[in-house]
Scaffold this active site. Structure first.
Site, PDB file in Angstrom:
ATOM      1  N   GLU A 252      -7.118   4.811   7.669  1.00 30.56           N
ATOM      2  CA  GLU A 252      -6.917   6.243   7.366  1.00 30.56           C
ATOM      3  C   GLU A 252      -8.159   6.835   6.704  1.00 30.56           C
ATOM      4  OE1 GLU A 252      -3.187   5.753   5.323  1.00 30.56           O
ATOM      5  OE2 GLU A 252      -2.266   5.139   7.216  1.00 30.56           O
TER       6      GLU A 252
ATOM      7  N   LYS B 256       0.093   4.263  -0.270  1.00 30.91           N
ATOM      8  CA  LYS B 256      -0.555   5.467   0.283  1.00 30.91           C
ATOM      9  C   LYS B 256      -0.303   6.648  -0.666  1.00 30.91           C
ATOM     10  CE  LYS B 256       0.188   3.549   4.832  1.00 30.91           C
ATOM     11  NZ  LYS B 256      -0.105   3.701   6.235  1.00 30.91           N
TER      12      LYS B 256
ATOM     13  N   ASN C  71       0.879  -1.180   0.000  1.00 28.34           N
ATOM     14  CA  ASN C  71       0.000   0.000   0.000  1.00 28.34           C
ATOM     15  C   ASN C  71       0.909   1.221   0.000  1.00 28.34           C
ATOM     16  OD1 ASN C  71      -1.806   2.055   0.432  1.00 28.34           O
ATOM     17  ND2 ASN C  71      -2.238   1.508   2.570  1.00 28.34           N
TER      18      ASN C  71
ATOM     19  N   GLU D  11      -5.795  -4.921  10.487  1.00 31.11           N
ATOM     20  CA  GLU D  11      -4.789  -3.884  10.692  1.00 31.11           C
ATOM     21  C   GLU D  11      -5.077  -3.128  11.989  1.00 31.11           C
ATOM     22  OE1 GLU D  11      -2.741  -2.777   6.757  1.00 31.11           O
ATOM     23  OE2 GLU D  11      -4.384  -1.393   7.061  1.00 31.11           O
TER      24      GLU D  11
ATOM     25  N   SER E 165       3.037  -2.172  10.322  1.00 30.49           N
ATOM     26  CA  SER E 165       4.488  -2.174  10.538  1.00 30.49           C
ATOM     27  C   SER E 165       5.133  -3.532  10.258  1.00 30.49           C
ATOM     28  CB  SER E 165       4.836  -1.687  11.939  1.00 30.49           C
ATOM     29  OG  SER E 165       4.347  -0.364  12.142  1.00 30.49           O
TER      30      SER E 165
ATOM     31  N   GLY F 240       2.028   2.308  10.647  1.00 31.27           N
ATOM     32  CA  GLY F 240       2.949   3.431  10.488  1.00 31.27           C
ATOM     33  C   GLY F 240       3.631   3.858  11.768  1.00 31.27           C
TER      34      GLY F 240
ATOM     35  N   HIS G  33      -9.702   1.297   4.649  1.00 38.59           N
ATOM     36  CA  HIS G  33      -8.434   1.468   5.365  1.00 38.59           C
ATOM     37  C   HIS G  33      -8.675   2.400   6.558  1.00 38.59           C
ATOM     38  CE1 HIS G  33      -4.326   2.683   6.267  1.00 38.59           C
ATOM     39  NE2 HIS G  33      -3.938   1.581   5.642  1.00 38.59           N
TER      40      HIS G  33
HETATM   41  C1  PEP Z   1      -1.039   0.106   5.857  1.00 36.94           C
HETATM   42  O1  PEP Z   1      -1.146   1.307   5.638  1.00 36.94           O
HETATM   43  O2  PEP Z   1      -1.870  -0.660   5.398  1.00 36.94           O
HETATM   44  C2  PEP Z   1       0.093  -0.364   6.666  1.00 36.94           C
HETATM   45  C3  PEP Z   1       0.087  -1.598   7.127  1.00 36.94           C
HETATM   46  O3  PEP Z   1       1.100   0.554   6.892  1.00 36.94           O
HETATM   47  P1  PEP Z   1       2.524   0.257   7.613  1.00 36.94           P
HETATM   48  O4  PEP Z   1       3.059  -1.031   7.040  1.00 36.94           O
HETATM   49  O5  PEP Z   1       3.380   1.439   7.230  1.00 36.94           O
HETATM   50  O6  PEP Z   1       2.276   0.164   9.070  1.00 36.94           O
END
Ligand code: PEP
Length: 250
Positions: free
Chosen positions: A98, A13, A11, A167, A211, A173, A96
């Protein structure tokens, strides 16, 4: 567990540029030699045409980061399934955290986007996950079950065609990763919920995201109900993404 090999999804972003994308995709493609898992990258919509052409003939599939709940018409700023299909997009991330957090997406929005994606030939990657406050209050299971329940209720028997991504919001992040035990325990809850809804629950890939990196990917992916990963930050660096793909190809 899902039977068809791990599914690993980057992803990006709101990152990238024509030049940066060309170099990242070329580095990923040239390092894919020993990768046997399924791979997709979800780009910002303006770059889907570029990525379609750079990925043509490769094993890397294309994804979007969102999709409209509407089919077409007066929805300024939205991108439809048919538009995504024009660029050979196979997946769309839906719900997501976000988008839930900054764009007001509710469980109902997420359920409708999922429904539209399924009707429009796009595989939705439906994201669920608890906040830190919810985890600390012991609400993790209740929150993810509520989020998935709305999607199941709206989509009926088609639910076996979705991909789910667990998630935890506090792990996205932040550099904080859920432990393999925490992840497996939530994935088992989600699997049981899918099993109660469809005879084909084993077909649903349940991804972990938050992460994930080269150092922790293997132990997370070794859990019985972890069918792959959704990778944000680490998917923007070819070497890191390739290490994760190799961990998923053992
Ligand atoms: C994501 O945005 O789906 C995600 C898992 O981000 P990160 O790996 O940066 O935590």
């Amino acid at each position: 567990m899902s039977m068809s090999g791990k599914l690993m999804v980057g992803n990006w972003k709101m990152n990238g540029s024509l030049a940066a994308n060309a170099s990242l995709l070329s580095d990923i493609l040239s390092g894919m030699g020993r990768v046997s898992c399924r791979v997709a990258v979800c780009l910002p919509a303006p770059y889907l045409a570029q990525a379609q052409s750079l990925l043509a003939g490769s094993a890397v599939e294309l994804g979007a980061q969102d999709v409209s709940a509407h089919e077409s018409g007066a929805y300024t700023g939205e991108v439809s399934c048919a538009m995504l299909r024009d660029f050979a997009v196979r997946y769309a991330i839906v719900g997501h955290s976000e988008r839930r957090q900054y764009h007001g997406e509710t469980d109902a929005t997420v359920a409708h986007k999922t429904q539209r994606a399924l009707a429009g030939g796009i595989t939705p990657i439906v994201c669920v996950g608890e906040s830190l406050a919810e985890r600390e209050a012991g609400q993790t299971e209740a929150v993810v079950k509520r989020q998935l329940a709305t999607v199941i209720h709206t989509n009926g028997h088609c639910i076996s065609e979705i991909v789910v991504a667990y998630e935890p919001v506090w792990a996205i992040g932040t550099g904080l990763t859920a432990t393999p035990e925490q992840v497996q325990s939530v994935h088992a809850v989600l699997r049981a919920q899918l099993l109660a809804a469809t005879a084909h629950a084993e077909r649903v890939s349940i991804l972990y995201g938050g992460s994930m990196n080269a150092a922790n990917a293997a132990s997370l992916l070794d859990q019985p109900d972890v069918d792959g990963g959704l990778i944000g930050g680490a998917s923007l660096k070819a070497a890191d993404f390739l290490s994760i793909l190799k961990a998923a190809s053992r």
